[in-house]
Write an enzyme that holds these catalytic residues in place. Structure first.
Site, PDB file in Angstrom:
ATOM      1  N   GLU A 298      80.003  90.492 -36.809  1.00  0.00           N
ATOM      2  CA  GLU A 298      78.967  90.836 -37.788  1.00  0.00           C
ATOM      3  C   GLU A 298      78.620  89.639 -38.668  1.00  0.00           C
ATOM      4  OE1 GLU A 298      77.304  93.450 -37.730  1.00  0.00           O
ATOM      5  OE2 GLU A 298      78.490  94.970 -36.714  1.00  0.00           O
TER       6      GLU A 298
ATOM      7  N   ASP B 109      76.525  95.669 -25.261  1.00  0.00           N
ATOM      8  CA  ASP B 109      75.080  95.461 -25.294  1.00  0.00           C
ATOM      9  C   ASP B 109      74.623  94.008 -25.436  1.00  0.00           C
ATOM     10  OD1 ASP B 109      76.160  95.428 -27.831  1.00  0.00           O
ATOM     11  OD2 ASP B 109      74.749  96.857 -28.704  1.00  0.00           O
TER      12      ASP B 109
ATOM     13  N   GLU C 217      73.059 108.990 -33.127  1.00  0.00           N
ATOM     14  CA  GLU C 217      73.983 107.935 -32.724  1.00  0.00           C
ATOM     15  C   GLU C 217      74.460 108.116 -31.296  1.00  0.00           C
ATOM     16  OE1 GLU C 217      75.696 104.909 -35.197  1.00  0.00           O
ATOM     17  OE2 GLU C 217      73.768 105.232 -34.233  1.00  0.00           O
TER      18      GLU C 217
ATOM     19  N   GLU D  11      66.838  99.251 -32.919  1.00  0.00           N
ATOM     20  CA  GLU D  11      66.754  98.881 -31.501  1.00  0.00           C
ATOM     21  C   GLU D  11      65.554  99.517 -30.790  1.00  0.00           C
ATOM     22  OE1 GLU D  11      70.641  97.772 -32.893  1.00  0.00           O
ATOM     23  OE2 GLU D  11      69.584  99.683 -33.005  1.00  0.00           O
TER      24      GLU D  11
END
EC number: 3.2.1.-
Length: 934
Positions: free
Chosen positions: A147, A294, A388, A406
């Site tokens: 992150e 991803d 989610e 996204e």
């Protein structure tokens, strides 16, 4: 005239001539008019409408950004319900989600280049000065390497990229001398200790002040990391090396990528979700394109675009072939096992895979991108946001939605690739939903439950970094931009890195290590410069023809895909039997089970077992379907029983100045009005009763009559409280927990039970609020006196008419009031809240490790080595029908269907928990056998 396709590229020409067209494709910034004309009848959006929507995006951004700066800065994030900043250590821990917070003004850094994209150059200049002056990167705090890299390092590099661009233009940032780059380099060095492993894979966390192995670091004991965590570094680290001329950053990121590639499963070319950073063993062996993996795929393709290294493209193409072979089951993308890729590892999908259609556009594979995007859009239209996680028949699996960008990202790329105005309408829907359901006085609040519309006191930095950037670019024309966006590539956090970095400070040898591990068919990798005119047929109806079969995919069709056995036999689209549809008394179902090698056995002790014998299946493909059926039975036990036993309810504040924008999660009662059967709910002003516990006759009935009564939990039964307030004339009741600080974020919801007597005399609705949510209403009463709420099964649309009327009255009264009074009149109730709302459940998708299903490895049971059994479900938890239309289905119909299902199971059903231990023993035995085999 359409340009002809360029000749094939020779190896020596790839970097110099062919990568530029690849960049144009990879950025998804193809000229909409030159690729696909608007479909007839589609209704191209007017320039005025696009301009209006673009301006609306700017206003929304201003609302979020200004509230962060006013109420939260220099904290990392804004808490929009309580109008204050989230400071790590001062708020209750949210687990791994808080690893993104490092006391470095995260939201401001993450938003820097968004300000320039949105033409807010003056605000950008002020923000850069604040970052340089105020931000400290030397904090004694443990943060996520992943992150911190994508948000902070990426934010600093993106800010530096646009700062030097503005400086070159000569109007802004003339004082700038690379300060953001210096901070980025400082941060890069602080992340490097995480790479101190034999494998080169980084530790998942690092202490900004003390590193990893220092006695005061409080980290460095971890053994596992997610694939995306280790594989999403190359863009930022390579850019840092190219900007500074210091090669060590790019070297470390490349080494991590090389190791992951080497450890891929060789027969399937897939990677798992979690890997041991010391040994390279796969810890979680399921593979997909969502959380945990991803951005690893994304960075392989984009690393080729930015750096020009052919090996990255070869690796991406190898993985992509495996994804389309095993994971892609259009329009679904389902996780599989890396060693047995023909077996699905789960029956649900997480929301992070919404980025994948955008990546497919960059790849140039348009058809599956359109299919998956349309499926996701249908889910959004059903629930207003993308949950989610959701099941293969589009039920909510995890109900949260932290305002993820996204889907907006993929919408932007698809519009740029196709020019289809349909995607402008999709973007318009996203804008409307954000304003209608997520907007609150102090910003935009994440959705705690998309089914009820309840909010979470959370506005993540990526909302400002990505969502508004993609939405603005969707509606902006080239002349609306102050720079050419095609000169940059987006990181996974949508930060901008200039393409000219590919020819700057090339200190890394471009040795092609890919072919050391696998033999690749070079003919599959499109070593020609792609001609955008032939990415898809020259047919203006092309995209629409792909979308059309999916229009009703969620509410009506309930597609489940075609089983491989039926597909291979050419018997047509007959879906395999699903666990939730199974009825033990249905002879056809029993025949299907027999074909799959599954037998239904009634044991003497009352248990019901489903036993599979692979040798008895009609074929190996039928045996796979049988094992998949049994996996679903496992998931049903934990998933659907929870959903049915704890239906959440909503308390929505609808009076001034909230107008429905604040929604609180409430627990239902086992007595009184069933709000699920009364869609309008109960609306009224609230009043506090006397005595406050409601355990005796109400002494202020005149204040309670025709209102919703507020009372405290404790000292008597819930049903007794309900009878007392009903006798006093109340039209509803809200019981507030007496446990100071309790919250629906940290405690599970429960149903208020009766008193063991007949409760048919209670006809008013009763809801339960935890202490924190209840205090929000109490604080609102103290500030505004008259507070009106709506008790319902889910949040309703905001009262826009009343809101507009109130706005006009406020404007008229503003001439009569001084500025201080006007300001106090617009305060949000959240400012008076005693305690912040915590960030969400521990299963947040942002934490890849939390995505593991309870029995993730159950699909690995070898049907050729041992038998496997799955019990039936409890009568109380009988699964609902597979193809419901959610809220559109009458409750009476659902009840009747469930009742029939119970009858079919008769009285021999026993709880699944009683024999789960046996199932887990089977799994453990297989894991040991599989390990020995490997």
């Amino acid at each position: 005239m359409a340009p002809s396709a360029p000749p094939p590229c020779r190896a020596g020409e790839r970097a110099a001539r062919c990568r530029r067209p690849w960049r144009l494709l990879a950025l998804g910034l193809l000229s909409a008019s030159s690729v696909l004309a608007a479909a007839p009848g589609a209704g191209a959006m007017s320039r005025e409408e696009k301009r209006r929507l673009g301006n609306q995006v700017l206003e929304m951004f201003d609302h979020a950004y200004s509230n962060y700066m006013e109420h939260a800065y220099p904290a990392d994030e804004l808490m929009p319900l309580t109008c204050r900043g989230r400071v790590r250590g001062q708020e209750p821990s949210r687990g791994d989600v808080d690893d993104a917070l490092g006391k470095f003004s995260l939201t401001l850094i993450d938003t820097l280049d968004t300000l320039v994209v949105l033409n807010k150059t003056k605000e950008f200049e002020e923000a850069v000065k604040k970052v340089i002056t105020d931000v400290n990167l030397d904090n004694d705090i443990v943060v996520s390497v992943f992150e911190t890299n994508i948000r902070v390092l990426g934010g600093l590099l993106g800010g530096h990229s646009v700062a030097i661009m503005l400086k070159e233009k000569g109007e802004y940032m003339q004082w700038y001398n690379g300060e953001l780059l210096h901070m980025a380099k400082e941060l890069g060095y602080k992340l490097l200790p995480a790479f101190n492993t034999t494998s080169g894979l980084p530790y998942p966390r690092v202490n900004l002040k003390f590193g990893v192995r220092h006695p005061e670091a409080r980290t460095g004991t971890e053994t596992d990391t997610c694939t995306a965590c280790a594989g999403t570094l190359i863009l930022e680290f390579a850019a840092l090396s190219r900007f500074t001329g210091t090669s060590i950053f790019e070297e470390y990121a490349r080494k991590a990528l090389d190791f992951i590639w080497e450890k891929r499963q060789r027969s399937s070319n897939l990677v798992g979700v979690t890997i041991n950073i010391h040994t390279g063993d796969w810890v979680r062996k399921d593979s997909g394109v969502g959380a945990g993996i991803d951005s690893y795929y994304e960075y392989l393709l984009k690393a080729y675009v930015l750096l020009g290294d052919d090996s990255f493209l070869e690796r991406f193409n190898t993985h992509y072939d495996a994804i389309m072979r095993y994971i892609s089951q259009p329009p679904l993308l389902l996780d599989v096992h890396i060693h047995k890729p023909m077996l699905n590892a789960r029956t649900w999908m997480d929301s992070l895979l919404a980025f994948f259609p955008g990546l497919q556009v960059l790849k140039g594979d348009i058809r599956p991108a359109i299919e998956t995007h349309e499926m996701l859009y249908q889910v959004i239209k059903k629930h207003n946001f993308l949950p989610e996680a959701f099941t293969t028949d589009f039920r909510v699996h995890w109900a949260q939605h932290p305002l993820r960008p996204e889907f907006a990202e993929s919408t932007y790329f698809l519009y740029k690739a196709t020019g289809d105005p349909y995607y402008l309408e999709v973007g318009k829907t996203l804008i409307e939903n954000l304003n209608k359901y997520a907007r609150v006085p102090c910003g935009f609040a994440a959705m705690k439950d998309v089914r009820t519309g309840s909010h979470e006191d959370r506005m993540d930095s990526f909302f400002l970094a990505e969502m508004f950037k993609y939405l603005y670019l969707l509606f902006a024309d080239k002349e609306d931009m102050i720079f050419d966006i095609e000169d940059y590539i987006f990181t996974t956090e949508a930060h901008l890195l200039p393409l000219w970095l590919s020819t700057t400070n090339q200190t890394i040898s471009k040795k092609n290590t890919t072919t050391e591990y696998t033999e690749l068919d070079d003919s599959n990798f499109d070593w020609t410069c792609p001609n955008t005119q032939i990415l898809f047929p020259n047919d203006p109806m092309f995209a629409q023809s792909i979308r059309e079969p999916l229009k009703n995919v969620v509410d009506k069709s309930c597609p489940r895909g075609i089983s491989r056995a039926e597909e291979s036999l050419g018997s047509g689209p007959k879906p395999p039997l699903r666990a939730r549809d199974f009825m033990a008394s249905n002879p056809e179902h029993l025949e299907i089970l027999k074909k799959m090698g599954v037998s239904l056995i009634h044991l003497k002790d009352g248990r019901v077992q489903l036993v599979q014998h692979a040798v008895q299946a009609a074929s190996s493909l039928d045996a796979e379907d049988g094992l998949r059926f049994m996996q679903e039975m496992i998931e049903l036990s934990s998933q659907q029983q929870k959903e049915q036993q704890l239906p959440p309810r909503a308390v929505q504040i609808v009076s001034h100045p909230f107008f429905g924008r604040v929604v609180l999660t409430a627990g239902p009662a086992q007595f009184g009005m069933d709000l699920s059967k009364h869609k309008a709910g109960t609306r009224g002003f609230v009043a506090t009763i006397k005595p406050y516990n409601g355990c005796s006759e109400i002494t202020n009935p005149e204040a309670v009559k025709e209102k919703i009564a507020l009372m405290q939990r404790g000292q008597c039964m819930f049903a007794e409280k309900a009878r007392n307030i009903q006798k006093a004339g109340a039209i509803g009741g809200i019981v507030i927990d007496d446990n100071e600080g309790s919250s629906s974020d940290t405690a599970p919801l429960f149903q208020m039970a009766g008193d063991g007597k007949n409760t048919d005399d209670i006809t008013i609705p009763m809801l339960f609020l935890f202490n924190k949510e209840g205090n929000i209403i109490l604080d609102a009463i103290r500030e505004y006196e008259a507070v009106e709420v709506l008790l319902s099964d889910k949040a309703k649309d905001r009262d826009l008419e009343m809101e507009n009327m109130d706005q006009k009255l406020t404007e008229n009264d503003s001439h009569k009031q001084n500025a201080e009074e006007a300001a106090s009149g617009s305060q949000d109730v959240g400012a008076a809240s005693e305690e912040p709302e915590e960030g969400g459940e521990s299963s947040d998708v942002a934490d890849p490790g939390s995505l593991s299903p309870a029995n993730a490895d159950s699909a690995s049971v070898p049907i050729s080595h041992q038998d496997s059994y799955v019990p039936g479900t409890e009568e109380a938890g009988a699964p609902e029908p597979a193809c419901t239309s959610g809220d559109n289905q009458p409750q009476e119909q659902q009840t009747e269907t469930e009742s029939n299902s119970k009858v079919n199971w008769d009285n021999k059903v026993t709880p699944m928990e009683s024999i789960l231990a046996d199932w887990n023993e089977d799994i453990e035995a297989f894991e040991m056998m599989e390990k020995d085999e490997l």
